[in-house]
Scaffold this active site. Structure first.
Site, short mmCIF file in Angstrom:
data_model
loop_
_atom_site.label_atom_id
_atom_site.label_comp_id
_atom_site.label_asym_id
_atom_site.label_seq_id
_atom_site.Cartn_x
_atom_site.Cartn_y
_atom_site.Cartn_z
N CYS A 146 8.27 -74.42 72.11
CA CYS A 146 9.56 -75.00 72.49
C CYS A 146 9.96 -74.55 73.89
O CYS A 146 9.42 -75.03 74.87
CB CYS A 146 10.62 -74.63 71.44
SG CYS A 146 12.21 -75.40 71.79
N SER A 147 10.88 -73.58 73.98
CA SER A 147 11.48 -73.28 75.28
C SER A 147 12.02 -71.85 75.36
O SER A 147 12.91 -71.59 76.17
CB SER A 147 12.60 -74.26 75.55
OG SER A 147 13.54 -74.18 74.49
N CYS A 148 11.53 -70.94 74.51
CA CYS A 148 12.06 -69.58 74.51
C CYS A 148 11.85 -68.96 75.89
O CYS A 148 10.79 -69.11 76.50
CB CYS A 148 11.38 -68.73 73.43
SG CYS A 148 11.79 -69.31 71.78
N CYS A 190 6.35 -70.87 76.49
CA CYS A 190 6.72 -70.99 75.08
C CYS A 190 6.06 -72.28 74.61
O CYS A 190 6.59 -73.37 74.87
CB CYS A 190 8.24 -71.05 74.90
SG CYS A 190 8.71 -71.31 73.17
#
Lengths: 96, 209
Positions: free
Chosen positions: B115-117, B112
């Site tokens: 971000c951090s999906c 991702c």
């Protein structure tokens, strides 16, 4: 608009693969995020949290831990959305 | 000199305890939410328990059954949410979840960049490295080098597909079933599956005993 978060393709170094067991702080912030963006509380959306984190200064974006960033963003959103009055929280300011 | 480097950034705090000011802020937020009946402590505790139950061990059950049951594999390819439900993982209606087949011809790796999906309902929270600046920056432009850091060699003649997650769509990699796993039960197969193989940074082997 800040593009601090838009990291794909930028030069960067070796990846630190050290494992990290989430702390109690991490877990509580994670739970707050799930609940406040969830259908019951529905205080704000996932995208609003992202927008808030993405508007952080570089000092905050890279200087805070992941869950410190989330907590700061959610605190700001609770004020922005009128759930609490400005001044209720002591929100740490970035030093840069 | 690291300090002269234009892309130098502070060392990530993601392996640390929070600083006192943030610990105090969390206490303030939790108290206000409880006082205003927006969220109770019991809800927070229940949510932590729910997330603690979501681990790569749960995701591995999906992978093992995909290897062992062609009908289930079809379901996982078309409706991963339903397939996860069949192995006992409670899934949200949103976002969308997609299975990526690693085969002899193509290897998928998930990131991702923004971000951090991550498929959190299936695997639990992502590892710190998945959220790190260096992984997010590099894997989209030098995936073979990044995979090599994880001990994974993808031959130049094999297609390597890097998939960028979004808030609306999360990916689970179906690793190649390792050679030597014929005749294993689903439970034994699930024991071979690692978190990193379901992100796509590693491949699987049957341990030599």
């Amino acid at each position: 608009m800040s593009r601090t978060h838009d990291l794909g393709g930028l030069p960067a170094g070796k990846i630190d693969q050290t494992e990290h067991e989430p702390t109690f702080f991490d877990k509580r912030v994670d739970a707050l995020y799930a609940l406040l963006t969830g259908p019951k509380a529905n205080a704000f959306t996932m995208d609003e949290v992202r927008r808030t984190v993405e508007s952080f200064s570089e000092a905050d974006y890279f200087g805070l831990s992941y869950y410190e960033r989330w907590l700061k963003a959610m605190s700001l959103l609770l004020i922005e959305k009128g759930y609490v009055e400005d001044g209720t929280f002591d929100i740490p300011q970035a030093k840069s | 000199m690291p300090h002269d480097h234009p892309h130098d950034h502070p060392v990530s705090r993601d392996h640390s305890e929070p600083r006192p000011a943030f610990a105090a802020l969390l206490d303030q937020v939790l108290k206000v939410l409880d006082d205003k009946d927006i969220l109770t402590t019991a809800q927070v505790t229940a949510q932590i328990e729910d997330m603690d139950g979501r681990t790569p061990t749960e995701g591995a059950k999906i992978i093992a059954r995909c290897w062992d049951d062609p009908d289930y594999l079809d379901l996982a390819r078309t409706d991963l949410q339903a397939a996860a439900g069949q192995v006992g993982i409670a899934m949200p209606a949103y976002p969308k979840f997609v299975l990526l087949d690693n085969t002899g011809d193509v290897h998928h790796v998930v990131v991702c960049t923004l971000c951090s999906c991550y498929p959190r309902p299936i695997l639990g929270p992502p590892p710190v490295w998945y959220k790190s600046r260096n992984y997010r920056a590099r894997v989209v432009v030098e995936p073979r080098d990044v995979l090599a850091e994880f001990g994974t060699t993808v031959p130049q003649d094999k297609k390597l597909q890097v998939v960028d997650s979004t808030a609306d769509c999360r990916y689970l990699v179906l690793p190649e079933r390792p050679a030597g796993s014929d005749g294993m039960t689903q439970e034994q197969l699930a024991g071979l599956v690692t978190r990193d193989s379901m992100i796509g940074v590693t491949r699987l082997n049957v341990p030599v005993t």
